[in-house]
Design a protein around this motif. Sequence first.
Motif, PDB file in Angstrom:
ATOM      1  N   ASP A   1      38.266  41.742  39.585  1.00 59.81           N
ATOM      2  CA  ASP A   1      39.590  41.646  40.201  1.00 59.81           C
ATOM      3  C   ASP A   1      40.561  42.527  39.423  1.00 59.81           C
ATOM      4  O   ASP A   1      40.174  43.251  38.501  1.00 59.81           O
ATOM      5  CB  ASP A   1      40.052  40.183  40.262  1.00 59.81           C
ATOM      6  CG  ASP A   1      40.228  39.558  38.875  1.00 59.81           C
ATOM      7  OD1 ASP A   1      40.248  40.290  37.865  1.00 59.81           O
ATOM      8  OD2 ASP A   1      40.357  38.316  38.805  1.00 59.81           O
ATOM      9  N   THR A   2      41.839  42.465  39.770  1.00 54.95           N
ATOM     10  CA  THR A   2      42.823  43.343  39.130  1.00 54.95           C
ATOM     11  C   THR A   2      43.169  42.912  37.709  1.00 54.95           C
ATOM     12  O   THR A   2      43.886  43.620  37.008  1.00 54.95           O
ATOM     13  CB  THR A   2      44.115  43.408  39.963  1.00 54.95           C
ATOM     14  OG1 THR A   2      44.605  42.074  40.203  1.00 54.95           O
ATOM     15  CG2 THR A   2      43.853  44.098  41.295  1.00 54.95           C
ATOM     16  N   LEU A   3      42.646  41.759  37.274  1.00 53.74           N
ATOM     17  CA  LEU A   3      42.787  41.333  35.881  1.00 53.74           C
ATOM     18  C   LEU A   3      41.577  41.775  35.060  1.00 53.74           C
ATOM     19  O   LEU A   3      41.528  41.537  33.852  1.00 53.74           O
ATOM     20  CB  LEU A   3      42.939  39.810  35.797  1.00 53.74           C
ATOM     21  CG  LEU A   3      44.161  39.196  36.482  1.00 53.74           C
ATOM     22  CD1 LEU A   3      44.106  37.677  36.384  1.00 53.74           C
ATOM     23  CD2 LEU A   3      45.443  39.732  35.865  1.00 53.74           C
ATOM     24  N   GLY A   4      40.591  42.378  35.717  1.00 55.13           N
ATOM     25  CA  GLY A   4      39.374  42.795  35.029  1.00 55.13           C
ATOM     26  C   GLY A   4      38.348  41.693  34.904  1.00 55.13           C
ATOM     27  O   GLY A   4      37.359  41.843  34.173  1.00 55.13           O
ATOM     28  N   LEU A   5      38.541  40.586  35.606  1.00 50.54           N
ATOM     29  CA  LEU A   5      37.605  39.467  35.553  1.00 50.54           C
ATOM     30  C   LEU A   5      36.476  39.692  36.549  1.00 50.54           C
ATOM     31  O   LEU A   5      36.704  40.133  37.679  1.00 50.54           O
ATOM     32  CB  LEU A   5      38.323  38.156  35.857  1.00 50.54           C
ATOM     33  CG  LEU A   5      39.556  37.862  34.995  1.00 50.54           C
ATOM     34  CD1 LEU A   5      40.181  36.529  35.409  1.00 50.54           C
ATOM     35  CD2 LEU A   5      39.202  37.863  33.513  1.00 50.54           C
ATOM     36  N   VAL A   6      35.267  39.384  36.135  1.00 46.16           N
ATOM     37  CA  VAL A   6      34.085  39.653  36.953  1.00 46.16           C
ATOM     38  C   VAL A   6      33.990  38.659  38.104  1.00 46.16           C
ATOM     39  O   VAL A   6      34.002  37.442  37.897  1.00 46.16           O
ATOM     40  CB  VAL A   6      32.803  39.599  36.098  1.00 46.16           C
ATOM     41  CG1 VAL A   6      31.556  39.730  36.981  1.00 46.16           C
ATOM     42  CG2 VAL A   6      32.827  40.708  35.048  1.00 46.16           C
ATOM     43  N   VAL A   7      33.897  39.188  39.321  1.00 44.98           N
ATOM     44  CA  VAL A   7      33.694  38.371  40.510  1.00 44.98           C
ATOM     45  C   VAL A   7      32.217  38.324  40.864  1.00 44.98           C
ATOM     46  O   VAL A   7      31.688  37.294  41.265  1.00 44.98           O
ATOM     47  CB  VAL A   7      34.515  38.922  41.695  1.00 44.98           C
ATOM     48  CG1 VAL A   7      34.291  38.080  42.955  1.00 44.98           C
ATOM     49  CG2 VAL A   7      35.998  38.963  41.343  1.00 44.98           C
ATOM     50  N   GLU A   8      31.535  39.450  40.712  1.00 36.64           N
ATOM     51  CA  GLU A   8      30.100  39.514  40.985  1.00 36.64           C
ATOM     52  C   GLU A   8      29.451  40.542  40.076  1.00 36.64           C
ATOM     53  O   GLU A   8      30.097  41.524  39.666  1.00 36.64           O
ATOM     54  CB  GLU A   8      29.847  39.852  42.449  1.00 36.64           C
ATOM     55  CG  GLU A   8      28.385  39.953  42.876  1.00 36.64           C
ATOM     56  CD  GLU A   8      27.587  38.674  42.666  1.00 36.64           C
ATOM     57  OE1 GLU A   8      27.364  38.311  41.482  1.00 36.64           O
ATOM     58  OE2 GLU A   8      27.183  38.063  43.660  1.00 36.64           O
TER      59      GLU A   8
ATOM     60  N   PRO B   1      40.529  36.600  44.454  1.00 34.12           N
ATOM     61  CA  PRO B   1      41.356  37.793  44.684  1.00 34.12           C
ATOM     62  C   PRO B   1      41.265  38.307  46.108  1.00 34.12           C
ATOM     63  O   PRO B   1      40.323  37.988  46.841  1.00 34.12           O
ATOM     64  CB  PRO B   1      40.748  38.806  43.703  1.00 34.12           C
ATOM     65  CG  PRO B   1      39.295  38.440  43.683  1.00 34.12           C
ATOM     66  CD  PRO B   1      39.260  36.932  43.767  1.00 34.12           C
ATOM     67  N   SER B   2      42.232  39.132  46.481  1.00 31.60           N
ATOM     68  CA  SER B   2      42.181  39.831  47.769  1.00 31.60           C
ATOM     69  C   SER B   2      41.739  41.281  47.569  1.00 31.60           C
ATOM     70  O   SER B   2      41.308  41.940  48.520  1.00 31.60           O
ATOM     71  CB  SER B   2      43.548  39.794  48.455  1.00 31.60           C
ATOM     72  OG  SER B   2      44.539  40.400  47.639  1.00 31.60           O
ATOM     73  N   LEU B   3      41.842  41.775  46.327  1.00 28.94           N
ATOM     74  CA  LEU B   3      41.458  43.145  45.994  1.00 28.94           C
ATOM     75  C   LEU B   3      40.450  43.134  44.855  1.00 28.94           C
ATOM     76  O   LEU B   3      40.656  42.440  43.847  1.00 28.94           O
ATOM     77  CB  LEU B   3      42.679  43.962  45.574  1.00 28.94           C
ATOM     78  CG  LEU B   3      42.421  45.370  45.004  1.00 28.94           C
ATOM     79  CD1 LEU B   3      41.867  46.292  46.091  1.00 28.94           C
ATOM     80  CD2 LEU B   3      43.697  45.959  44.414  1.00 28.94           C
ATOM     81  N   ILE B   4      39.368  43.884  45.014  1.00 34.22           N
ATOM     82  CA  ILE B   4      38.379  44.024  43.952  1.00 34.22           C
ATOM     83  C   ILE B   4      38.134  45.504  43.677  1.00 34.22           C
ATOM     84  O   ILE B   4      38.462  46.369  44.497  1.00 34.22           O
ATOM     85  CB  ILE B   4      37.029  43.349  44.292  1.00 34.22           C
ATOM     86  CG1 ILE B   4      36.427  43.952  45.576  1.00 34.22           C
ATOM     87  CG2 ILE B   4      37.196  41.837  44.405  1.00 34.22           C
ATOM     88  CD1 ILE B   4      35.014  43.471  45.871  1.00 34.22           C
ATOM     89  N   VAL B   5      37.572  45.771  42.512  1.00 30.02           N
ATOM     90  CA  VAL B   5      37.171  47.126  42.133  1.00 30.02           C
ATOM     91  C   VAL B   5      35.685  47.076  41.809  1.00 30.02           C
ATOM     92  O   VAL B   5      35.239  46.179  41.082  1.00 30.02           O
ATOM     93  CB  VAL B   5      37.959  47.627  40.908  1.00 30.02           C
ATOM     94  CG1 VAL B   5      37.561  49.063  40.584  1.00 30.02           C
ATOM     95  CG2 VAL B   5      39.460  47.525  41.153  1.00 30.02           C
ATOM     96  N   MET B   6      34.908  48.020  42.332  1.00 31.32           N
ATOM     97  CA  MET B   6      33.460  48.040  42.099  1.00 31.32           C
ATOM     98  C   MET B   6      33.054  49.332  41.404  1.00 31.32           C
ATOM     99  O   MET B   6      33.583  50.399  41.704  1.00 31.32           O
ATOM    100  CB  MET B   6      32.690  47.900  43.414  1.00 31.32           C
ATOM    101  CG  MET B   6      33.034  46.648  44.217  1.00 31.32           C
ATOM    102  SD  MET B   6      31.883  46.308  45.583  1.00 31.32           S
ATOM    103  CE  MET B   6      31.963  47.822  46.530  1.00 31.32           C
ATOM    104  N   ASP B   7      32.109  49.216  40.496  1.00 29.13           N
ATOM    105  CA  ASP B   7      31.593  50.403  39.807  1.00 29.13           C
ATOM    106  C   ASP B   7      30.248  50.068  39.181  1.00 29.13           C
ATOM    107  O   ASP B   7      29.851  48.898  39.107  1.00 29.13           O
ATOM    108  CB  ASP B   7      32.579  50.878  38.732  1.00 29.13           C
ATOM    109  CG  ASP B   7      32.424  52.368  38.422  1.00 29.13           C
ATOM    110  OD1 ASP B   7      31.484  52.992  38.967  1.00 29.13           O
ATOM    111  OD2 ASP B   7      33.211  52.900  37.626  1.00 29.13           O
TER     112      ASP B   7
END
Length: 276
Positions: A145-152, A106-112
């Motif tokens: 990522d924007t699909l909710g798949l874990v990158v890290e 992805p080019s965009l990630i969400v962290m929380d």
Amino acid sequence: MDMRKPYPSDLTDEQWALAEPVITAWKAQHPSVSGHQGKYAMREIVNAILYQNRTGCQWEFLPHDMPPPGAVKYYFYLWRDDGTDQTVHDLLRWHLREKKKRLADPSLIVMDTQSIHVSVGVPATTTGRDAAKRVPGRKRCLAVDTLGLVVEAVVLPASAHDNAAGTALLDGVAAQTDRVEKALVDQGFKKTVVDHGKRYGIDVEIVERNPADTGFVPQAKRWIIEQTNGILMFYRRLVRDYEHRPASSRSRVFWAMTSVMARRLTGSTLASWRTA
């Protein structure tokens, strides 16, 4: 696979075909000292790990028609330490993203972060207390990522500041791919994370909460990580942290998402405990 009645968490033939090349290649690179192929089928080892992840049972409570706990633990810890668990997970993530007409990374990630309680027996040296959320235990930190798949995924004591979580996640993401350009975070993350992102060319945006909002109000794009946290709660081994080592907790996230993605790729479903 032995002729036994399958459990709902078992991989189907189609799902096993997705992970089998990685496991088979790993097995070929790790022959036993005596040269034999091993007593237990690798598919059954994976099924046992997925069964425990879904049900939350202790090692010694694995069903008798699965490989013995000692064998399953051996491979779980080995794959955790050499990264095979993440290799299988990442392969399925790439497949699923490509199926959705996206590039592999992805080019965009969400962290929380999410603070969770720990079980009795978890070493106190690996836990802490989240003062803001009043939760003693560990902090599960995700980049999706924007699909909710874990990158890290990173697991820290609950007392760790979100800045520590953010920098660790960015380090992990940058080590995997250079495609990520932007990361969305909430107000728990501070300028330290923004500055750390700049080192990797990642624009970290702190999404401000609307002061007029009361209660839980989903934020555009950021809401997807809440969905991922909710999905992980279907895996009872993740509802509370039972693992003595944070690395094992991290591995549990990868195995849970491997199960999720295998079903999505093959168009199958797995009933929840809330299903009538």
